[in-house]
Design a protein around this motif. Structure first.
Motif, PDB file in Angstrom:
ATOM      1  N   THR A  50      45.448  35.902  47.958  1.00 26.06           N
ATOM      2  CA  THR A  50      46.490  36.264  48.928  1.00 26.06           C
ATOM      3  C   THR A  50      46.252  35.587  50.269  1.00 26.06           C
ATOM      4  O   THR A  50      47.197  35.075  50.898  1.00 26.06           O
ATOM      5  N   ALA A  70      37.172  37.057  39.464  1.00 30.87           N
ATOM      6  CA  ALA A  70      37.758  36.728  40.771  1.00 30.87           C
ATOM      7  C   ALA A  70      38.445  35.375  40.736  1.00 30.87           C
ATOM      8  O   ALA A  70      39.556  35.204  41.259  1.00 30.87           O
ATOM      9  N   ILE A  89      37.987  41.529  40.473  1.00 26.04           N
ATOM     10  CA  ILE A  89      39.452  41.439  40.524  1.00 26.04           C
ATOM     11  C   ILE A  89      39.948  41.622  41.958  1.00 26.04           C
ATOM     12  O   ILE A  89      40.852  40.906  42.421  1.00 26.04           O
ATOM     13  N   LEU A  90      39.348  42.558  42.693  1.00 24.73           N
ATOM     14  CA  LEU A  90      39.759  42.805  44.083  1.00 24.73           C
ATOM     15  C   LEU A  90      39.489  41.586  44.967  1.00 24.73           C
ATOM     16  O   LEU A  90      40.348  41.178  45.764  1.00 24.73           O
ATOM     17  N   VAL A  91      38.311  40.991  44.833  1.00 25.49           N
ATOM     18  CA  VAL A  91      37.999  39.799  45.625  1.00 25.49           C
ATOM     19  C   VAL A  91      38.955  38.660  45.279  1.00 25.49           C
ATOM     20  O   VAL A  91      39.419  37.924  46.158  1.00 25.49           O
ATOM     21  N   CYS A  99      31.079  36.874  45.593  1.00 25.70           N
ATOM     22  CA  CYS A  99      30.908  37.737  44.411  1.00 25.70           C
ATOM     23  C   CYS A  99      29.456  37.773  43.960  1.00 25.70           C
ATOM     24  O   CYS A  99      28.939  38.834  43.571  1.00 25.70           O
ATOM     25  N   LEU A 145      42.061  38.936  44.225  1.00 29.82           N
ATOM     26  CA  LEU A 145      43.353  39.243  44.841  1.00 29.82           C
ATOM     27  C   LEU A 145      43.337  38.943  46.338  1.00 29.82           C
ATOM     28  O   LEU A 145      44.281  38.341  46.873  1.00 29.82           O
ATOM     29  N   LEU A 146      42.275  39.358  47.016  1.00 32.81           N
ATOM     30  CA  LEU A 146      42.189  39.139  48.462  1.00 32.81           C
ATOM     31  C   LEU A 146      42.091  37.653  48.795  1.00 32.81           C
ATOM     32  O   LEU A 146      42.782  37.162  49.699  1.00 32.81           O
ATOM     33  N   GLY A 175      36.017  45.554  38.511  1.00 33.53           N
ATOM     34  CA  GLY A 175      36.994  45.916  39.535  1.00 33.53           C
ATOM     35  C   GLY A 175      36.757  45.183  40.838  1.00 33.53           C
ATOM     36  O   GLY A 175      37.713  44.729  41.493  1.00 33.53           O
ATOM     37  N   GLY A 176      35.495  45.045  41.229  1.00 33.19           N
ATOM     38  CA  GLY A 176      35.175  44.310  42.456  1.00 33.19           C
ATOM     39  C   GLY A 176      35.577  42.849  42.372  1.00 33.19           C
ATOM     40  O   GLY A 176      36.104  42.282  43.336  1.00 33.19           O
TER      41      GLY A 176
END
Length: 435
Positions: free
Chosen positions: A228, A268, A220-222, A258, A224-225, A217-218
């Protein structure tokens, strides 16, 4: 001052690998005429075997020791997992059609999660049973560690063959999407199991699931950030050198972050590459920038690809298997293939029969296209030296070399046959619907 014994610098090592890849690539193009990945792997392995033979004939030369020392200095695991992999995954994700991937999200999700876990379990159990028959004392947890490192498909090999073949969009999205995400999942599962194996503590499914959620999850979040942030930065300008530099910053900075946070860098990079390769190229770049950025990453991909598979071939020099290791290596090939077949079939049970991935032809491509490569070798080389590492190293090399030299070489005709079957089924569907 004598400079003959000066140690090789990082630049020296990179220069040696680059020159060797260029020379052997030229030889392959003009002489062997094999696909570049296969040719470089074959020639790298041939060089390793010749060096071992030369050492047996003339021990004083010690050329195999020199090459082995060079590979140790280079540290294949760190070079791939903490350097090359971030660039290769990002470059590969740039070319994945996000629209097709959305339509095939369920099989991709199942194959890259349930498929990896199921394959890990099946390979671990089968290997444990085989070593018990041979009388080899290999603890079961280490068999599962091997299952985790051999379970993920190699995105470099898979993306390479997908680019060469005109694969139907939905099947291509499934195969490439799985290869991008299941290596990140596989690395996370490997890390969790390795921690349990090294510590000797009982493996807890609940704790493993918690660590998996944090790392995956971490990552994937990094991704996305970072993707973006890069999207908005690129959209605010029209300057292709700076925009290419921004993409490099995403890869290097995102992966380094990461690593520091102990979350999944591969996931990521896959997410960031998908965002920039789809939304970024459509809405944040001019035609000139898009052309330069895509070509830049294609060159990076080809260069690192060549170096990676040459190193895979050269790493053969690291193993001279004993008889028990040889038998385990030979057994690892059918074990990995059968586990892949079961994992694919089981993962797709939840996907209703349709024109996409759950057709028999598509399933055959997914099963045989489960190529193993540099990631598996990098993971097994992270193990501490000892009898267990030697045993798993022989098994990993056998499975990877079979994958590169046999599966990859025969995947093209299988894809052609699958395309014919899928096209024929699609052409017949309107007639069936009209009845």
């Amino acid at each position: 001052m004598d400079h003959s014994a000066a140690p090789l610098s990082a630049f020296d090592l990179a220069a040696i690998v680059t020159v060797a890849a260029a020379v052997l690539g030229w030889v392959n193009y003009h002489v062997l005429r094999l696909p570049n990945v296969i040719g470089l792997t074959v020639m790298g392995a041939a060089v390793s075997v010749l060096l071992l033979i030369s050492n047996a004939i003339a021990p004083g030369l010690a050329m195999d020791d020199w090459v082995a020392d060079m590979l140790v200095r280079m540290n294949f695991s760190d070079t791939l997992l903490e350097g090359m992999l971030s660039f290769l995954l990002f470059a590969g994700a740039l070319h994945v059609d996000l629209g097709a991937l959305r339509r095939e999200w369920l099989p991709v999700l199942l194959l890259s999660t349930i498929g990896v876990v199921l394959s890990t379990v099946l390979v671990g159990l089968a290997l444990y049973g085989f070593v018990m028959l041979l009388g080899i004392g290999l603890p079961m947890i280490w068999c599962f560690v091997f299952g985790a490192l051999i379970a993920p498909t190699d995105p470099v090999s898979v993306l390479g063959i997908m680019k060469q073949m005109k694969v139907p969009p939905l099947l291509q999205a499934t195969v490439t999407g799985e290869s991008l995400f299941n290596d990140g999942v596989g690395i996370v599962v490997f890390t969790i199991l390795l921690g349990a194996a090294v510590s000797g503590a009982d493996f807890s499914v609940a704790e493993g699931a918690r660590l998996f959620a944090i790392e995956a999850g971490g990552g994937i979040l990094v991704g996305l950030l970072a993707g973006t942030a890069a999207f908005y930065a690129m959209r605010s300008m029209d300057d292709y050198p700076i925009e290419v530099l921004i993409s490099l910053a995403v890869v290097m900075g995102g992966y380094a972050l990461c690593t520091r946070l102990h979350i999944s860098g591969p996931l990521a990079m896959a997410v960031a590459g998908l965002l920039i390769g789809n939304q970024g190229t459509l809405h944040a770049m001019s035609d000139t920038t898009r052309d330069y950025l895509i070509k830049f990453w294609e060159v990076i991909d080809e260069l690192l690809n060549s170096a990676l598979f040459l190193l895979i071939g050269l790493e053969v020099i690291a193993i001279v298997p004993a008889w028990n290791q040889l038998w385990v290596g030979l057994a690892a090939i059918p074990i990995a293939l059968l586990a892949r077949a079961v994992a694919v079939r089981a993962s797709l049970l939840a996907v209703r029969l349709r024109r996409g991935t759950n057709q028999p032809a598509a399933r055959r491509v997914l099963i045989w296209g489960g190529l193993r490569g540099g990631i598996s070798i990098a993971l097994v080389l992270t193990l501490l030296a000892g009898p267990i590492r030697d045993l798993l190293l022989a098994a990993t090399f056998a499975a990877v070399l079979f994958s590169v030299l046999v599966q990859r070489a025969t995947l093209g005709p299988l894809i052609d046959k699958a395309k014919d079957e899928m096209n024929a089924m699609q052409a017949a569907t309107p007639h069936d619907d009209g009845r």
